[in-house]
Design a protein around this motif. Sequence first.
Motif, PDB file in Angstrom:
ATOM      1  N   ARG A  82     -34.686  38.258 -30.374  1.00 53.44           N
ATOM      2  CA  ARG A  82     -35.102  39.262 -31.366  1.00 53.44           C
ATOM      3  C   ARG A  82     -33.982  40.245 -31.714  1.00 53.44           C
ATOM      4  N   CYS A  83     -32.975  40.317 -30.849  1.00 50.54           N
ATOM      5  CA  CYS A  83     -31.848  41.215 -31.102  1.00 50.54           C
ATOM      6  C   CYS A  83     -30.662  40.488 -31.737  1.00 50.54           C
ATOM      7  N   GLY A  95     -45.856  40.952 -32.904  1.00 51.94           N
ATOM      8  CA  GLY A  95     -46.482  42.040 -32.162  1.00 51.94           C
ATOM      9  C   GLY A  95     -45.584  42.558 -31.059  1.00 51.94           C
ATOM     10  N   PRO A  96     -46.158  42.977 -29.966  1.00 51.53           N
ATOM     11  CA  PRO A  96     -45.404  43.562 -28.864  1.00 51.53           C
ATOM     12  C   PRO A  96     -44.346  42.597 -28.332  1.00 51.53           C
ATOM     13  N   THR A  97     -43.288  43.175 -27.827  1.00 54.12           N
ATOM     14  CA  THR A  97     -42.192  42.395 -27.243  1.00 54.12           C
ATOM     15  C   THR A  97     -41.854  42.981 -25.888  1.00 54.12           C
ATOM     16  N   ALA A  98     -40.898  42.382 -25.259  1.00 57.96           N
ATOM     17  CA  ALA A  98     -40.470  42.878 -23.952  1.00 57.96           C
ATOM     18  C   ALA A  98     -39.711  44.183 -24.092  1.00 57.96           C
ATOM     19  N   GLY A 100     -35.544  31.620 -15.717  1.00 53.49           N
ATOM     20  CA  GLY A 100     -36.997  31.713 -15.783  1.00 53.49           C
ATOM     21  C   GLY A 100     -37.519  32.972 -16.447  1.00 53.49           C
ATOM     22  N   ASN A 101     -36.644  33.850 -16.892  1.00 54.00           N
ATOM     23  CA  ASN A 101     -37.071  35.126 -17.462  1.00 54.00           C
ATOM     24  C   ASN A 101     -37.280  34.988 -18.970  1.00 54.00           C
ATOM     25  N   GLU A 102     -38.455  34.513 -19.346  1.00 53.62           N
ATOM     26  CA  GLU A 102     -38.767  34.277 -20.764  1.00 53.62           C
ATOM     27  C   GLU A 102     -38.791  35.565 -21.578  1.00 53.62           C
ATOM     28  N   ALA A 103     -39.211  36.680 -20.972  1.00 51.51           N
ATOM     29  CA  ALA A 103     -39.242  37.949 -21.702  1.00 51.51           C
ATOM     30  C   ALA A 103     -37.830  38.357 -22.123  1.00 51.51           C
ATOM     31  N   SER A 104     -36.855  38.211 -21.227  1.00 49.81           N
ATOM     32  CA  SER A 104     -35.478  38.546 -21.588  1.00 49.81           C
ATOM     33  C   SER A 104     -34.929  37.590 -22.635  1.00 49.81           C
ATOM     34  N   VAL A 129     -40.030  48.029 -25.999  1.00 49.99           N
ATOM     35  CA  VAL A 129     -39.074  49.021 -25.509  1.00 49.99           C
ATOM     36  C   VAL A 129     -37.692  48.405 -25.335  1.00 49.99           C
ATOM     37  N   ALA A 130     -37.592  47.279 -24.635  1.00 52.29           N
ATOM     38  CA  ALA A 130     -36.289  46.649 -24.388  1.00 52.29           C
ATOM     39  C   ALA A 130     -35.657  46.197 -25.695  1.00 52.29           C
ATOM     40  N   THR A 131     -36.444  45.606 -26.579  1.00 56.20           N
ATOM     41  CA  THR A 131     -35.906  45.133 -27.857  1.00 56.20           C
ATOM     42  C   THR A 131     -35.307  46.283 -28.655  1.00 56.20           C
ATOM     43  N   ARG A 132     -36.034  47.378 -28.794  1.00 61.41           N
ATOM     44  CA  ARG A 132     -35.511  48.522 -29.559  1.00 61.41           C
ATOM     45  C   ARG A 132     -34.259  49.102 -28.905  1.00 61.41           C
ATOM     46  N   ALA A 133     -34.252  49.202 -27.585  1.00 63.55           N
ATOM     47  CA  ALA A 133     -33.112  49.781 -26.884  1.00 63.55           C
ATOM     48  C   ALA A 133     -31.879  48.885 -26.984  1.00 63.55           C
TER      49      ALA A 133
END
Length: 142
Positions: free
Chosen positions: A98-99, A139-142, A88-92, A60-64
């Motif tokens: 990815r963007c 696969g899935p991302t943040a 520490g926010n690896e997802a971000s 969701v975050a990646t596409r947005a």
Amino acid sequence: MAWLEKREGGWDRGAAATFAVLGAADGALLGAVGLSWVDREDGLAVIGYWTLPDARGRGVATRAVRAVTSWAFETADARRIEIAHATGNEASCRVADRCGYLPEGTLRDSHRYGDGAYHGEHLHARLAADPEPAADPGGPTA
């Protein structure tokens, strides 16, 4: 959507544009992405984003962020957009990567988060002249 309503008019004031991220199937709020001008005349902006816990890990975050980045470069005349996130926010960090936002360094004690303490942030940036990132085959991302 009171949170979004408080941000209404930001673009008219020349300060920011905030976009709600909604589910395609049901229109449920999944998160938000905001573009804020640091220096509008120079085309320098920052992007911030958040997603609700149930929306995480689904891309969701990646596409947005990709959508708002493209809009900012193509329509809003942004020249450079930055993303800063807690170290520490690896997802971000994965979203920024990815963007197409390249890592530029660590900002020490740069932002006060909800706990009241200052924390370091990783800085990523993308230029309007940078190539579009490849579609994420993972696969899935943040």
